[in-house]
Motif scaffolding. Sequence first.
Motif, short mmCIF file in Angstrom:
data_model
loop_
_atom_site.label_atom_id
_atom_site.label_comp_id
_atom_site.label_asym_id
_atom_site.label_seq_id
_atom_site.Cartn_x
_atom_site.Cartn_y
_atom_site.Cartn_z
N GLY A 6 0.84 -1.11 0.16
CA GLY A 6 0.00 -0.21 -0.03
C GLY A 6 0.87 1.15 -0.06
O GLY A 6 1.89 1.17 -0.05
N PRO A 7 0.19 2.48 -0.02
CA PRO A 7 1.00 3.58 -0.03
C PRO A 7 1.72 3.76 1.21
O PRO A 7 1.18 3.48 2.32
CB PRO A 7 -0.08 4.74 -0.14
CG PRO A 7 -1.23 4.18 -0.63
CD PRO A 7 -1.25 2.66 -0.44
N PHE A 8 2.93 4.18 1.39
CA PHE A 8 3.58 4.60 2.46
C PHE A 8 4.54 5.89 2.47
O PHE A 8 4.83 6.18 1.05
CB PHE A 8 4.31 3.44 3.15
CG PHE A 8 5.29 2.88 2.24
CD1 PHE A 8 6.76 3.32 2.44
CD2 PHE A 8 5.04 2.03 1.27
CE1 PHE A 8 7.84 2.96 1.71
CE2 PHE A 8 6.22 1.32 0.46
CZ PHE A 8 7.52 1.92 0.52
N VAL A 9 5.15 6.33 3.31
CA VAL A 9 5.87 7.64 3.42
C VAL A 9 7.06 7.46 4.18
O VAL A 9 7.31 6.84 5.16
CB VAL A 9 5.00 8.76 4.39
CG1 VAL A 9 5.95 9.95 4.09
CG2 VAL A 9 3.78 9.15 3.44
N SER A 50 5.79 1.10 -8.61
CA SER A 50 5.37 2.16 -7.80
C SER A 50 5.88 3.58 -8.51
O SER A 50 6.84 3.51 -9.14
CB SER A 50 5.66 2.17 -6.28
OG SER A 50 5.36 0.87 -5.95
N GLN A 51 5.10 4.57 -8.14
CA GLN A 51 5.66 5.73 -8.42
C GLN A 51 6.04 6.43 -6.91
O GLN A 51 5.30 5.98 -5.98
CB GLN A 51 4.35 6.83 -9.05
CG GLN A 51 3.94 6.41 -10.33
CD GLN A 51 2.95 7.19 -10.85
OE1 GLN A 51 2.23 7.79 -10.27
NE2 GLN A 51 3.04 7.26 -12.29
N ASP A 113 8.13 10.93 -9.37
CA ASP A 113 9.35 10.06 -9.93
C ASP A 113 8.30 8.88 -10.83
O ASP A 113 7.94 8.04 -9.68
CB ASP A 113 10.22 9.57 -9.09
CG ASP A 113 11.26 8.78 -9.65
OD1 ASP A 113 11.36 8.29 -10.87
OD2 ASP A 113 12.38 8.27 -9.03
N GLU A 114 8.10 8.84 -11.86
CA GLU A 114 7.10 7.86 -12.47
C GLU A 114 7.89 6.63 -12.81
O GLU A 114 7.12 5.45 -12.82
CB GLU A 114 6.65 8.62 -13.77
CG GLU A 114 5.63 9.57 -13.55
CD GLU A 114 5.08 10.25 -14.63
OE1 GLU A 114 5.40 9.88 -15.79
OE2 GLU A 114 4.37 11.06 -14.51
N ASN A 115 9.16 6.61 -12.83
CA ASN A 115 9.52 5.26 -13.47
C ASN A 115 10.95 4.84 -12.23
O ASN A 115 12.14 4.70 -12.90
CB ASN A 115 10.09 5.31 -14.80
CG ASN A 115 9.11 5.45 -15.78
OD1 ASN A 115 8.10 4.53 -15.70
ND2 ASN A 115 9.15 6.35 -16.35
N PRO A 151 1.46 2.87 -5.22
CA PRO A 151 1.48 1.81 -5.83
C PRO A 151 0.48 2.09 -7.22
O PRO A 151 -0.30 2.87 -7.17
CB PRO A 151 1.03 0.57 -5.00
CG PRO A 151 0.77 1.29 -3.52
CD PRO A 151 0.98 2.58 -3.77
N ILE A 152 1.03 1.60 -8.42
CA ILE A 152 0.54 1.51 -9.39
C ILE A 152 -0.05 0.35 -10.09
O ILE A 152 0.24 -0.75 -9.68
CB ILE A 152 1.25 2.26 -10.58
CG1 ILE A 152 2.51 1.80 -10.83
CG2 ILE A 152 1.43 3.71 -10.24
CD1 ILE A 152 3.38 2.03 -12.08
#
Length: 152
Positions: A6-9, A50-51, A113-115, A151-152
């Motif tokens: 999941g999303p995290f920081v 992920s991004q 940062d997409e990649n 996540p994507i």
Amino acid sequence: MGLNKGPFVVADTVSVEGSPYTMQTEGVVSLPSDGTPIDVLSVDVCVHGSQVCIDSMIQVAVGMSNFGNTTFSVKYDILRNGDCIATINDEMDYEAVPADGRHTNFPSIPVVDENPVSGLNKYVLRCTNQSPLPFPNVFIGSRSLKASVIPI
């Protein structure tokens, strides 16, 4: 234990308590007038498919007591694994004030940062004093670097 799906920081922050205009204050970084870049913060982020949204903030403090009206320039880079993914050149005019003239600026640099490469990525916030010589002291005070993994 595995990768967080999941999303995290991930974040790093330095809070300068006291004057950001002197190296005697804990946490203050002086930017060399010779243009040497200084890494002021970094975070390590593990990603897979992920991004990464990068948010940052830097307090810039300039000691100007003997320089009168002038312009100064600071370059901000965000790097991933040593490669620059974003740059901002921040040029500011300074108008002198009596005695200890000072100027502070709080730039924010949001970047997606997409990649990113799958695995561990190191994000670095780097600053460079690009002001013409001779120039007064340029300091980095409080600062933060936050990487939000999406996540994507």
